[in-house]
Design an enzyme around this catalytic site. Structure first.
Site, PDB file in Angstrom:
ATOM      1  CB  SER A  80      55.162 -26.377  93.556  1.00 56.74           C
ATOM      2  OG  SER A  80      55.843 -27.613  93.658  1.00 56.74           O
ATOM      3  CB  THR A 192      61.351 -24.597  96.244  1.00 58.11           C
ATOM      4  OG1 THR A 192      60.599 -23.407  96.410  1.00 58.11           O
ATOM      5  CG2 THR A 192      62.631 -24.346  95.485  1.00 58.11           C
ATOM      6  CB  THR A 210      59.924 -22.404  93.363  1.00 55.99           C
ATOM      7  OG1 THR A 210      58.654 -22.654  93.965  1.00 55.99           O
ATOM      8  CG2 THR A 210      60.277 -20.944  93.560  1.00 55.99           C
ATOM      9  NE  ARG A 220      55.958 -15.020  97.574  1.00 59.23           N
ATOM     10  CZ  ARG A 220      56.513 -16.223  97.700  1.00 59.23           C
ATOM     11  NH1 ARG A 220      56.819 -16.922  96.631  1.00 59.23           N
ATOM     12  NH2 ARG A 220      56.777 -16.729  98.888  1.00 59.23           N
ATOM     13  CG  ASP A 223      62.566 -19.054 100.057  1.00 59.97           C
ATOM     14  OD1 ASP A 223      61.503 -19.148  99.398  1.00 59.97           O
ATOM     15  OD2 ASP A 223      63.148 -20.041 100.543  1.00 59.97           O
ATOM     16  CB  THR A 243      61.449 -26.002 100.220  1.00 61.11           C
ATOM     17  OG1 THR A 243      60.151 -26.053  99.628  1.00 61.11           O
ATOM     18  CG2 THR A 243      61.573 -27.142 101.203  1.00 61.11           C
ATOM     19  N   GLY A 244      59.430 -23.930 101.496  1.00 62.98           N
ATOM     20  CA  GLY A 244      58.377 -23.564 102.430  1.00 62.98           C
ATOM     21  C   GLY A 244      57.969 -22.127 102.196  1.00 62.98           C
TER      22      GLY A 244
HETATM   23  N1  ASP Z   1      59.886 -21.149  99.122  1.00 63.94           N
HETATM   24  C1  ASP Z   1      59.032 -21.050  97.970  1.00 63.94           C
HETATM   25  C2  ASP Z   1      58.476 -19.662  97.896  1.00 63.94           C
HETATM   26  O1  ASP Z   1      58.147 -19.090  98.911  1.00 63.94           O
HETATM   27  C3  ASP Z   1      57.937 -22.028  97.967  1.00 63.94           C
HETATM   28  C4  ASP Z   1      58.246 -23.379  98.556  1.00 63.94           C
HETATM   29  O2  ASP Z   1      59.344 -23.823  98.532  1.00 63.94           O
HETATM   30  O3  ASP Z   1      57.386 -24.030  99.113  1.00 63.94           O
HETATM   31  O4  ASP Z   1      58.306 -19.176  96.806  1.00 63.94           O
END
Ligand code: ASP
Length: 332
Positions: A80, A192, A210, A220, A223, A243-244
């Site tokens: 990722s 991330t 990330t 796209r 965040d 993250t997320g």
């Molecule tokens: N926050 C990151 C994104 O939306 C992905 C992640 O951290 O899981 O690109």
């Protein structure tokens, strides 16, 4: 080991003499005197170990965090981030990254950058070599070329095979899903590398890198490269990172919201929990089972960590030792 808020705070080696927030919002705690770094997910330990090596050799916190994140970016087994990151819906790896320096509020970021393995380093160059904060897509790649970054194919065979299987499945893709019940985002969809550090001399740094959400629509931006969403640092207070599912973090300006809560007197743990509760309350069922996790470090080295769903963990450098912890979801 999964830890609750209480045991997490109790086990934090960074707590000495500053366990509670000041009752006066403008009375900032003194800066910590030793380096403290926290970083997201299992590879957060790698970040901390590499950063510690650099710090021991006399490097700055900025260099140490960049090196730590570079190690994760170059690891093809981290699916990722950087090399080996899962591609977008067209099979192209597009990377996001950000660096912010809390003492000056200087920041640099890149969005949807292709063919460069270490976007955190390009983000740092944006911060240091331009008057801009953010470069995107083709412009970011051209800038990286001018800074003499090497180009390479970031799509590994493993990622290509997975992407081909996804395409062959005929799925319209998570991110094209029309209005209706929110879809399920599996743990492997994202993750991330985000790191926050204080150097013990008043500096506070945050860095993130990330490949974003797998099979995302081309172009796209999540965040992670958005100042105030994926990360924010102000040396007067501390820093936060997220993250997320980035779309959810952007909606609430997640990291800036955490830092402002700390400025107003919440301790780091209260601040990260409060922002996630706010997100949960405001988004309700639209949040589905999205994971969002946040880390915070106050300028005195006190840390906070919270997440909405199980599975989140962090790496930590404090008191000269590197460790890792699982973080229990809110209200678990
Ligand atoms: N926050 C990151 C994104 O939306 C992905 C992640 O951290 O899981 O690109």
């Amino acid at each position: 080991m999964t830890i609750s808020r209480r045991s997490f705070l109790g086990s934090s080696i960074a707590l000495a003499g500053c366990g509670a927030a000041s009752s006066h919002p403008t009375a900032l705690p003194p800066a910590g005197t030793q380096p403290v770094i926290v970083a997201t997910w299992s590879w957060g330990r790698t970040v901390c170990e590499r950063a510690q090596q650099r710090l021991s050799a006399g490097a700055s916190l900025l260099d140490a965090i960049e090196t730590g994140i570079n190690a994760v970016e170059r690891d093809p087994n981290v699916r990722s981030v950087g090399v080996g990151g899962r591609p977008n819906a067209e099979g192209i790896v597009q990377l996001d990254a950000m660096m912010m320096v809390g003492s000056s509020l200087e920041a640099g970021s890149v969005c949807a950058l292709e063919r460069i393995a270490t976007p955190i380093s390009v983000a740092r160059r944006v911060m240091e070599r331009t008057r801009h904060v953010c470069l995107v897509g083709a412009g970011a790649l051209e800038f990286a070329r001018q800074m003499e970054f090497a180009e390479e194919e970031l799509l590994t065979e493993t990622s290509r095979t997975e992407w081909e299987a996804w395409r062959a499945s005929g799925s319209p893709g998570f991110w094209r899903t029309p209005p209706g019940p929110p879809p399920t985002a599996s743990a492997r969809d994202h993750d991330t590398v985000g790191a926050i550090g204080i150097d013990g001399h008043g500096e506070v740094i945050v860095g993130l890198s990330t490949s974003g959400l797998e099979w995302k629509l081309p172009g796209r931006v999540g965040d992670s490269p958005i100042v105030g969403a994926g990360g924010y640092a102000d040396a007067e207070v501390g820093a936060a990172c997220a993250t997320g599912v980035g779309e959810e973090v952007i909606r609430v300006a997640g990291s800036h919201s955490v830092v402002e809560r700390m400025r107003a007197g919440m301790d780091p743990q209260e601040a990260v929990e409060d922002v996630l509760r706010f997100l949960r309350r405001r988004r309700g069922e639209q949040l589905g089972d999205a994971q969002v996790a946040m880390l915070a470090v106050r300028r005195d080295g006190v840390i906070g960590a919270a997440c909405l769903r199980p599975g989140f963990e962090l790496g930590m450098l404090a008191g000269g030792a590197v460790g890792g912890r699982a973080v229990a979801p809110l209200d678990a």
